[in-house]
Structure formats: C-alpha cells, structure tokens
Write a protein that holds these residues in place. Structure first.
Motif, PDB file in Angstrom:
ATOM      1  N   UNK A  83       0.839  -1.207   0.000  1.00  0.00           N
ATOM      2  CA  UNK A  83       0.000   0.000   0.000  1.00  0.00           C
ATOM      3  C   UNK A  83       0.874   1.256   0.000  1.00  0.00           C
ATOM      4  N   UNK A  84       1.965   1.236   0.751  1.00  0.00           N
ATOM      5  CA  UNK A  84       2.862   2.389   0.768  1.00  0.00           C
ATOM      6  C   UNK A  84       3.518   2.602  -0.595  1.00  0.00           C
ATOM      7  N   UNK A  85       3.939   1.513  -1.232  1.00  0.00           N
ATOM      8  CA  UNK A  85       4.508   1.613  -2.578  1.00  0.00           C
ATOM      9  C   UNK A  85       3.491   2.124  -3.589  1.00  0.00           C
ATOM     10  N   UNK A  86       2.273   1.618  -3.506  1.00  0.00           N
ATOM     11  CA  UNK A  86       1.193   2.069  -4.395  1.00  0.00           C
ATOM     12  C   UNK A  86       0.895   3.547  -4.135  1.00  0.00           C
ATOM     13  N   UNK A  87       0.883   3.939  -2.858  1.00  0.00           N
ATOM     14  CA  UNK A  87       0.639   5.337  -2.495  1.00  0.00           C
ATOM     15  C   UNK A  87       1.705   6.248  -3.108  1.00  0.00           C
ATOM     16  N   UNK A  88       2.966   5.823  -3.034  1.00  0.00           N
ATOM     17  CA  UNK A  88       4.060   6.609  -3.607  1.00  0.00           C
ATOM     18  C   UNK A  88       3.889   6.763  -5.113  1.00  0.00           C
TER      19      UNK A  88
ATOM     20  N   UNK B  57       8.637  14.227  -6.817  1.00  0.00           N
ATOM     21  CA  UNK B  57       9.330  13.075  -6.233  1.00  0.00           C
ATOM     22  C   UNK B  57       9.766  13.368  -4.797  1.00  0.00           C
ATOM     23  N   UNK B  58      10.361  14.538  -4.574  1.00  0.00           N
ATOM     24  CA  UNK B  58      10.783  14.925  -3.228  1.00  0.00           C
ATOM     25  C   UNK B  58       9.582  14.952  -2.288  1.00  0.00           C
ATOM     26  N   UNK B  59       8.499  15.578  -2.727  1.00  0.00           N
ATOM     27  CA  UNK B  59       7.291  15.690  -1.917  1.00  0.00           C
ATOM     28  C   UNK B  59       6.734  14.317  -1.583  1.00  0.00           C
ATOM     29  N   UNK B  60       6.689  13.419  -2.558  1.00  0.00           N
ATOM     30  CA  UNK B  60       6.124  12.087  -2.349  1.00  0.00           C
ATOM     31  C   UNK B  60       6.966  11.250  -1.391  1.00  0.00           C
ATOM     32  N   UNK B  61       8.278  11.322  -1.527  1.00  0.00           N
ATOM     33  CA  UNK B  61       9.164  10.590  -0.605  1.00  0.00           C
ATOM     34  C   UNK B  61       8.954  11.093   0.820  1.00  0.00           C
ATOM     35  N   UNK B  62       8.937  12.405   0.997  1.00  0.00           N
ATOM     36  CA  UNK B  62       8.745  12.972   2.329  1.00  0.00           C
ATOM     37  C   UNK B  62       7.367  12.641   2.892  1.00  0.00           C
ATOM     38  N   UNK B  63       6.360  12.634   2.048  1.00  0.00           N
ATOM     39  CA  UNK B  63       5.013  12.291   2.491  1.00  0.00           C
ATOM     40  C   UNK B  63       4.949  10.838   2.943  1.00  0.00           C
ATOM     41  N   UNK B  64       5.643   9.948   2.260  1.00  0.00           N
ATOM     42  CA  UNK B  64       5.663   8.532   2.655  1.00  0.00           C
ATOM     43  C   UNK B  64       6.395   8.334   3.981  1.00  0.00           C
ATOM     44  N   UNK B  65       7.302   9.232   4.319  1.00  0.00           N
ATOM     45  CA  UNK B  65       7.983   9.148   5.615  1.00  0.00           C
ATOM     46  C   UNK B  65       7.070   9.574   6.759  1.00  0.00           C
ATOM     47  N   UNK B  66       5.977  10.248   6.458  1.00  0.00           N
ATOM     48  CA  UNK B  66       4.921  10.675   7.384  1.00  0.00           C
ATOM     49  C   UNK B  66       5.342  11.807   8.322  1.00  0.00           C
TER      50      UNK B  66
END
Length: 173
Positions: A97-102, A139-148
C-alpha cells in the motif's frame, strides 16, 4: 459554610491576587500561535506571505480536508494492495500500500496536480509560484510524504514540511 460558597473558600478569604489558571491552560492547548495572537502578534491569514487569497479558490487548503484526502488515498491504496497482491500477510499488504501510495502520488500530482482524494475534496498541489510542480519536486514531496513525519510538521501558513521542502502548497480548487 454559607449557601452558594465554594468549598475550600471560607468567608473572609479574599480571591484578590489569585491567578485564573484556565486561561494559561487554554493558551497551552490552543498552541503557540493562538497564545501569540492573544498577546497582540499579527501573523495575518494563512497563505498571505505566499500571495494567496484568504478564502475561496486558490487559498490554503484547510487541515481537515487535507487529512480527509490522505485518508481517502490511503484507503484506496489499501484496497488495491489487499486485492491480488497480498496473501494474508498484513505487513506485506501495508508495504505494498505504501509503494502504491508513492506511485499514485508521483503520477497523479505530477500530471493532474492532485491525487484522487484531493480531487474528491476539491484540493490541488501547486508550486509556490502558482504553476505546476516539477517532476523532481513531486518526487521529493512524495518521498517525504511517505515518511509521514514531515507531513506532521507545519509552518505558520499551515504547510507541511513535505510541501515546504518541495516548494509546493496545497490549495482549494
């Protein structure tokens, strides 16, 4: 004790000089911004420093809608991950789910400016200058968002650290 008197306060005791602690606790609960505003600091409205309107389309997205959008997006990703990909392993399902979210975040924000949850709730991600965010910033925003954690730290305009570091802002459509 006389009728109507509060317990612990005998007649003859003065309440002069006592501090009402409810005001101090209230300012602590409402946060430093509210306490500073009560002392006379003027921060303006959220988004004013970015040149955004106070209300309506183009204004800073409210926190409740942003949480709602991420909830919708995460639920959608969990449904997709629970389908044919994950066996009965919750850990695998969460990772998928986290990978799909990214991937969903990069593709939809990078092309349309909003994820399905943001679109449903009338939000959009734009660059600080009002244009579309570039692919590197998405990409930067998505990586940071996945870190929560960066998404849980806000500036005075209500932007999460992930938005601030990627030079973007979430606005109402």
């Amino acid at each position: 004790m006389r009728p109507g008197a509060r317990p612990g306060y005998e007649s003859g005791h003065s309440t002069v000089g006592r501090v009402d602690k409810r005001q101090a606790i209230g300012s602590w609960l409402s946060g430093p911004r509210a306490a500073a505003e009560q002392m006379g600091a003027d921060f303006g409205y959220r988004g004013e420093r970015l040149g955004l309107p106070e209300n309506g389309p183009g204004s800073i997205a409210p926190l409740g809608r942003r949480f709602g959008a991420i909830f919708i997006d995460w639920a959608l990703c969990m449904l997709i991950a629970a389908g044919p990909f994950a066996q009965d392993d919750r850990q695998t399902q969460g990772n998928l789910a986290l990978g799909i979210f990214f991937v969903m975040s990069v593709l939809t924000v990078g092309t349309l400016g909003s994820t399905p949850g943001k679109r449903i709730l009338g939000l959009r991600v734009v660059a600080e200058d009002g244009g579309r965010p570039g692919l590197v910033w998405v990409l930067v925003r998505s990586v940071l968002l996945c870190l929560a954690l960066p998404a849980l730290i806000w500036d005075r305009d209500g932007r999460g650290l992930h938005d601030r570091l990627s030079r973007s802002v979430q606005v109402r459509i």
